[in-house]
Design a protein around this motif. Sequence first.
Motif, PDB file in Angstrom:
ATOM      1  N   ILE A   6     -67.250 -82.976 103.065  1.00 27.52           N
ATOM      2  CA  ILE A   6     -68.204 -83.720 102.241  1.00 27.52           C
ATOM      3  C   ILE A   6     -68.001 -85.223 102.399  1.00 27.52           C
ATOM      4  N   TYR A   9     -70.377 -87.197 104.650  1.00 28.24           N
ATOM      5  CA  TYR A   9     -71.785 -87.324 104.332  1.00 28.24           C
ATOM      6  C   TYR A   9     -72.072 -88.204 103.120  1.00 28.24           C
ATOM      7  N   ASN A  38     -78.067 -89.420 101.234  1.00 29.57           N
ATOM      8  CA  ASN A  38     -76.824 -88.827 100.733  1.00 29.57           C
ATOM      9  C   ASN A  38     -77.026 -87.319 100.583  1.00 29.57           C
ATOM     10  N   PRO A  39     -75.939 -86.537 100.468  1.00 31.32           N
ATOM     11  CA  PRO A  39     -76.039 -85.067 100.493  1.00 31.32           C
ATOM     12  C   PRO A  39     -77.044 -84.461  99.536  1.00 31.32           C
ATOM     13  N   SER A  40     -77.072 -84.898  98.267  1.00 28.42           N
ATOM     14  CA  SER A  40     -78.010 -84.301  97.317  1.00 28.42           C
ATOM     15  C   SER A  40     -79.300 -85.098  97.204  1.00 28.42           C
ATOM     16  N   ASP A  45     -74.535 -89.824  94.434  1.00 28.83           N
ATOM     17  CA  ASP A  45     -73.513 -89.011  95.111  1.00 28.83           C
ATOM     18  C   ASP A  45     -72.244 -89.821  95.351  1.00 28.83           C
ATOM     19  N   SER A  74     -75.754 -84.947  90.953  1.00 28.15           N
ATOM     20  CA  SER A  74     -74.802 -85.309  91.998  1.00 28.15           C
ATOM     21  C   SER A  74     -73.412 -84.726  91.735  1.00 28.15           C
ATOM     22  N   ILE A  78     -71.675 -82.173  94.379  1.00 27.80           N
ATOM     23  CA  ILE A  78     -70.432 -82.532  95.064  1.00 27.80           C
ATOM     24  C   ILE A  78     -69.268 -81.668  94.582  1.00 27.80           C
ATOM     25  N   TYR A  81     -67.494 -78.638  96.429  1.00 23.90           N
ATOM     26  CA  TYR A  81     -66.535 -78.814  97.523  1.00 23.90           C
ATOM     27  C   TYR A  81     -65.105 -79.021  97.016  1.00 23.90           C
ATOM     28  N   GLN A 417     -73.604 -87.521 112.639  1.00 25.62           N
ATOM     29  CA  GLN A 417     -73.110 -86.720 111.522  1.00 25.62           C
ATOM     30  C   GLN A 417     -73.279 -85.228 111.804  1.00 25.62           C
ATOM     31  N   GLU A 421     -70.453 -82.286 112.320  1.00 26.06           N
ATOM     32  CA  GLU A 421     -70.550 -81.030 111.562  1.00 26.06           C
ATOM     33  C   GLU A 421     -70.424 -79.811 112.475  1.00 26.06           C
TER      34      GLU A 421
END
Length: 462
Positions: A6, A9, A38-40, A45, A74, A78, A81, A417, A421
């Motif tokens: 995580i 990202y 960002n991830p979400s 985040d 967020s 997150i 993880y 990125q 991954e």
Amino acid sequence: MQNDSIKRYVGKTPLIRAKNLEEYLGISKIYIKMEGNNPSGFLEDRLAYLMIRDALDKGRDTICMGIPGRIMVSVAFISKYFDIDCVFYVPKNSKLPKKSVFKECENVEIIEYGKNSNDSVERSNEVALEKDWYNGNVGQENNLLYNYTYSYLAKELSSQQDEKIDTVFCQTGQGSSISGLYWGFKQLWIDEELKKVPKLYACSTAEGNSIVESFNQGSRELMLTKPKPNSKTKYNSEFIKKAKYNAQEALNAIYETQGGAVGIDDKELLPAKRKLQELERIKLTAANALPIATFMKLAEQGKITDGVHIIVLKDGKVDLDVTKVTRDTLPVPYDKFVELLHTWLTEYTDPVFEINEALEKAFKDGHVLCAYQHGKLVGISVIIKTGFEAFFPRFHLGYIATKKDIKGRGIGTQILQKAVEVTDGHLSLHVDTKNRNAVKLYEKIGFKRKYFRMIYEGIDKQ
């Protein structure tokens, strides 16, 4: 157990140049920070990641908060993880954004309590204290983290921009964004990495935000304002009458940098959002379009001149899809694919027979990634399996290239990125030492300089 993936990202969002907006307004250079990548999908985040780390460092196994909004989304996202639980208090019958996120998280409990957010926040404060849980509400034990989130963002913006930054536009309610940006840039100035702190512009509602009203009145002391009757809408309620925590610091920063605080009403907000989407095809919500509306308003009033201007969009997002392809699923015929890669690599390309060899190897036991924007191919990455497990990283990034006429759109960042991954971080690459932009991009993603690559070409006889 913590999943380190995580970290790759959160943050590291693209800074794109808005050339169509520049042409429309007659101003250069305009850059947009795409925090929706960002991830979400939210800038929050960054804060959520820090809060979870802070909680775990303090030996807490549960985060408790009562603010139904993006920060709650967020934290929930997150937290998947990490080994940590979340207990969220929300007002009865409240509408939660992105409900799907909460449904996916088995470690999250939602408890309805009270008629409004004040009730849910107060209750979550009480429970956090009783049970010794980490209090995630604004102004509690994480108050400094709110500032640090934007302080780090300032450093990221500086690292992404070679030229002197003249202005930064960011929306604010309680002032954390502006005060955090100020201290981030100020630290860079103290370290002599910046010659001058950029002018900071607080972008908020015109319907009763204390920072905006204080600045408009020419006051250096924060004035407590009352919302105008019937002024709250679904777009501005987050920003009205916000005068807690970092508001005075934000006002100080605005005066210190000779920036400004600008109020925007809904009649200005929605057209600005639509125009940005039309010109740059950027996805964002209307509530988070305040910075672009502010910039366009000042530009049209003749109050902005050419320079380097950065607009931070909390949920602005580039529509990009990076996916693995095989030789059978290439978006264009193989020879055309090789030609495109050869052309997009510009002066850093290799002979076509070498590109062919790398592609064949990647199709066999490596990865070939293609980036699509609005359905069109805009980037390519070729990743080769090295055959080693310990002596050398398992995979090597042979080529990465983007379409020539859309540079500066954050495409390279997202391809990299994805490469990290699919290889689980077991990745190396070579880069021309003169290609400073590429070196900067790789270091931002997490690559480190290890050694010089030297190839034997024979002895030069004098």
